[in-house]
Scaffold this active site. Sequence first.
Site, PDB file in Angstrom:
ATOM      1  N   CYS A   1       0.719  -1.397  -0.110  1.00  0.00           N
ATOM      2  CA  CYS A   1       0.050   0.183   0.007  1.00  0.00           C
ATOM      3  C   CYS A   1       0.863   1.238   0.012  1.00  0.00           C
ATOM      4  O   CYS A   1       0.606   2.052  -0.803  1.00  0.00           O
ATOM      5  CB  CYS A   1      -1.166  -0.069   1.160  1.00  0.00           C
ATOM      6  SG  CYS A   1      -0.751  -1.015   2.404  1.00  0.00           S
TER       7      CYS A   1
ATOM      8  N   ARG B   1       7.366 -10.462   5.827  1.00  0.00           N
ATOM      9  CA  ARG B   1       6.992 -10.161   7.099  1.00  0.00           C
ATOM     10  C   ARG B   1       7.903 -11.152   8.131  1.00  0.00           C
ATOM     11  O   ARG B   1       7.677 -12.349   7.779  1.00  0.00           O
ATOM     12  CB  ARG B   1       5.531 -10.354   7.187  1.00  0.00           C
ATOM     13  CG  ARG B   1       4.842  -9.573   6.432  1.00  0.00           C
ATOM     14  CD  ARG B   1       3.343  -9.507   6.457  1.00  0.00           C
ATOM     15  NE  ARG B   1       2.855  -8.563   5.699  1.00  0.00           N
ATOM     16  CZ  ARG B   1       1.233  -8.602   5.558  1.00  0.00           C
ATOM     17  NH1 ARG B   1       0.488  -9.441   6.347  1.00  0.00           N
ATOM     18  NH2 ARG B   1       0.614  -7.774   4.702  1.00  0.00           N
TER      19      ARG B   1
ATOM     20  N   GLN C   1       0.489 -11.691  -2.738  1.00  0.00           N
ATOM     21  CA  GLN C   1      -0.773 -11.438  -2.949  1.00  0.00           C
ATOM     22  C   GLN C   1      -1.259 -11.244  -4.192  1.00  0.00           C
ATOM     23  O   GLN C   1      -0.506 -10.533  -4.851  1.00  0.00           O
ATOM     24  CB  GLN C   1      -1.150 -10.449  -1.701  1.00  0.00           C
ATOM     25  CG  GLN C   1      -0.959 -11.072  -0.273  1.00  0.00           C
ATOM     26  CD  GLN C   1      -1.476  -9.752   0.589  1.00  0.00           C
ATOM     27  OE1 GLN C   1      -0.716  -8.656   0.673  1.00  0.00           O
ATOM     28  NE2 GLN C   1      -2.431  -9.985   1.295  1.00  0.00           N
TER      29      GLN C   1
ATOM     30  N   ASP D   1      -2.812  -8.937  -4.570  1.00  0.00           N
ATOM     31  CA  ASP D   1      -3.188  -7.407  -3.959  1.00  0.00           C
ATOM     32  C   ASP D   1      -3.569  -6.569  -4.869  1.00  0.00           C
ATOM     33  O   ASP D   1      -3.002  -6.319  -6.005  1.00  0.00           O
ATOM     34  CB  ASP D   1      -2.046  -7.054  -3.316  1.00  0.00           C
ATOM     35  CG  ASP D   1      -1.977  -6.130  -2.019  1.00  0.00           C
ATOM     36  OD1 ASP D   1      -3.285  -5.820  -1.771  1.00  0.00           O
ATOM     37  OD2 ASP D   1      -1.034  -5.298  -1.786  1.00  0.00           O
TER      38      ASP D   1
ATOM     39  N   HIS E   1      -5.084  -1.920  -4.611  1.00  0.00           N
ATOM     40  CA  HIS E   1      -5.461  -0.844  -3.976  1.00  0.00           C
ATOM     41  C   HIS E   1      -6.187   0.062  -5.040  1.00  0.00           C
ATOM     42  O   HIS E   1      -5.862   0.247  -6.191  1.00  0.00           O
ATOM     43  CB  HIS E   1      -4.155   0.051  -3.362  1.00  0.00           C
ATOM     44  CG  HIS E   1      -3.560  -0.760  -2.429  1.00  0.00           C
ATOM     45  ND1 HIS E   1      -2.161  -1.544  -2.694  1.00  0.00           N
ATOM     46  CD2 HIS E   1      -3.884  -1.158  -1.041  1.00  0.00           C
ATOM     47  CE1 HIS E   1      -1.972  -2.314  -1.806  1.00  0.00           C
ATOM     48  NE2 HIS E   1      -2.925  -2.009  -0.550  1.00  0.00           N
TER      49      HIS E   1
ATOM     50  N   LYS F   1     -12.239  -4.006   8.289  1.00  0.00           N
ATOM     51  CA  LYS F   1     -12.090  -4.898   7.235  1.00  0.00           C
ATOM     52  C   LYS F   1     -12.945  -6.157   7.194  1.00  0.00           C
ATOM     53  O   LYS F   1     -13.696  -6.321   8.036  1.00  0.00           O
ATOM     54  CB  LYS F   1     -10.696  -5.504   6.964  1.00  0.00           C
ATOM     55  CG  LYS F   1     -10.387  -6.388   8.278  1.00  0.00           C
ATOM     56  CD  LYS F   1      -8.958  -6.703   7.854  1.00  0.00           C
ATOM     57  CE  LYS F   1      -8.415  -7.539   9.181  1.00  0.00           C
ATOM     58  NZ  LYS F   1      -7.064  -7.720   9.036  1.00  0.00           N
TER      59      LYS F   1
ATOM     60  N   HIS G   1      -8.023  -1.667   0.190  1.00  0.00           N
ATOM     61  CA  HIS G   1      -7.318  -2.557   0.068  1.00  0.00           C
ATOM     62  C   HIS G   1      -7.911  -3.881  -0.047  1.00  0.00           C
ATOM     63  O   HIS G   1      -8.778  -4.046   0.500  1.00  0.00           O
ATOM     64  CB  HIS G   1      -6.164  -2.814   1.379  1.00  0.00           C
ATOM     65  CG  HIS G   1      -5.629  -1.628   2.010  1.00  0.00           C
ATOM     66  ND1 HIS G   1      -4.049  -1.607   2.156  1.00  0.00           N
ATOM     67  CD2 HIS G   1      -6.037  -0.740   2.778  1.00  0.00           C
ATOM     68  CE1 HIS G   1      -3.971  -0.468   2.659  1.00  0.00           C
ATOM     69  NE2 HIS G   1      -4.968   0.136   2.915  1.00  0.00           N
TER      70      HIS G   1
END
Length: 636
Positions: free
Chosen positions: A331, A360, A378, A380, A382, A462, A508
Amino acid sequence: MDSLHVTFADGRAVDVRPGIRVVELAASAGAKNLVAAKIDGQLVDLNRVLDKDCTVEWVAPESKDGLEVLRHSTAHLMAQAVQSLFPGTQVTIGPTIDDGFYYDFKSDHVFTPEDLESIEKRMQELAKANLKVTREELPRAEAIELFGKMGEAYKVEIIEGIAADTVSLYRQGDWVDLCRGPHVPSTSAIKAFKLTSIAGAYWRGDSRNPQLQRIYGTGWANKKDLEDYLKRIEEAKLRDHRRLGPALDLFSLHPIAPGSPFFHPKGTIIYNILIQYMRDLYQRYGYSEVVTPLIYKTDLWKTSGHYEAFHDDMFLMNVHDGEYGVKPMNCPGHCYLFGSRKYSYRDLPIRFADFSRLHRFEPSGVLSGLTRVRSFAQDDAHIYCTPEQLDGELEQFVAMTKEVYKVFGFDRIEVTLQTRPEKFLGRIEFWDAAEAGLRRCLERSGFTVEVLPGEGAFYGPKIGFDFRDVLERSWTLATVQIDCAMPERFGLKYVTSDGSEAVPMMLHRAVLGSIERFIAILLEHCAGAFPLWLAPVQLRVLTVTDDHKEYAGKVVEQLKADGWRVEFDGRNEKLGFKIREAQLAKVPYAVVIGEKEVAAATVAPRRRGGENVAPLPVLEFANNLRAEVAQEMGQA
RNA sequence: GCUGGCGUAGCUCAACGGUAGAGCAGCUGAUUUGUAAUCAGCAGGUUGUAGGUUCAAGUCCUAUCGCCAGCUCCA
């Protein structure tokens, strides 16, 4: 009033004398093998005395309520056994869970697996002793004094937290515990249980509190159900992705990179197909894929707020001119990308998709196969949009998620709404608006939703779409989160229709979640037998004897040229042996080539599982395969 | 990270403190085979790693790494 009017669940009714106990009523009604009853819908002990007109429903041990009572009583039995074997042990809480129960103890003695056996044995003795389980009520203060005298500091703390004037106690033999109940009438009702494991657990689930020892057990209405359960667990272990993945040569883990899977060629095929599948969807849903840096100066996360909240979970390094970090999420990078030029409201929504690898530094104790890793990617993205576009974007996301999960056959979804945590960034009015938006979206989605207060990310609320692995552990795959902090922190703006500037909304979202985790769940879902479109090896061509190798080789080339992932087994082995190996490798089709096929210029496919397809020409076979793939992907 | 358990051949597992072994997989040879296992031979190990106790350690002790179960955390 000299009689009570009792109505049973089946509609029958009787008049009974006041003060009759439920168990006597059961005997007179011919109801047998009960663990509890429901009076006016409330679960109670069989020893409960009736004092008013009511409805009565019997609770058998096999029922959901019955198992609940049984397991709770088994937890008590275990605590009694533990305290008799290990004096000085304090009890804390002992609830039921799916398939069983646990009880948390504070003890100087460290419980070992051998202890479980002796505890189990003592439980059996206590069960056989047929101890009456009795309930009594005590004023709060007296209960505090009682447990205080017993040295049960944790129980005292629990009672001090109870608002009611009186609390209930349950006794069996010389053992007593604070409990709401209800319980089985006698310990002999407990017939089928097994203690399964020991683990540490923090008092009240807080890592700042003392750590207790938790003993887990499973409990059932009868021996057969217990056996069935244990068998089910054994079978589930065979589907465990941590076993199947390496066995099918999909991935492996090595101590040199803890929590960071190596994807083998076959696993990589699945990995890439999943990403390609999402790319195709992105084309349709209006996403723009981007490629962004892996490593940034830590100033980036100081701006985003991640540095403070996520510092311990990041891979950080000092390089020449300062501190850098490997990104744990995309992000902040996307915010820079969005801020790097001026957007008008006409450009929105902007949907940046990114398959970057993320790192991570997860605590060592939580790493697990592909479900919890330190290195992952991911699907992923945005989304930057105007407030007016929010509902539409959420709706589109839910539609996309539903489409994807239908293709994969995921139907056991658990949807959660996770709201503002204690520590959060951004303004409360943003949070309230965001949570309201998510609630509106969920109401329209038709999903049953569980709300988890305070479980949201620090930057926004979320929605999570959770799935269970074979061992019934729940994992989040898809998620959509509204960001209440980052656009403002990064100073993001867009030009509105009246020429002024406004802060965009930011979402997200991920559908597969982490590709790694998705593969784990998928692998367990299909027990390694991937559908044709995903199978790393779709076809394996088998020869009957060496005489057929030349023609078989041509078939392999033809199928490869047609785009299929094909292996060739021309080894000098018996056909049965090759079939067996193809089956164990979970290849969707074994394509047999012998004398007849060579003569007729055909192939003889055998489906994984054993079904034979009538011999047919290669190109015809390939067309059938194409149709099968289209059907799997919902395009038929 | 915390608590507990476990690390023996590629995999699944044996071995009382006393010479590390089996099945499968692998390799070599024979066999030319029609829908879930052809036969024989060979090879395979600093017992996770580093210390220690002992005449002697896979086995006992300490540390460390990894894995497993759970807790805390989390896609």
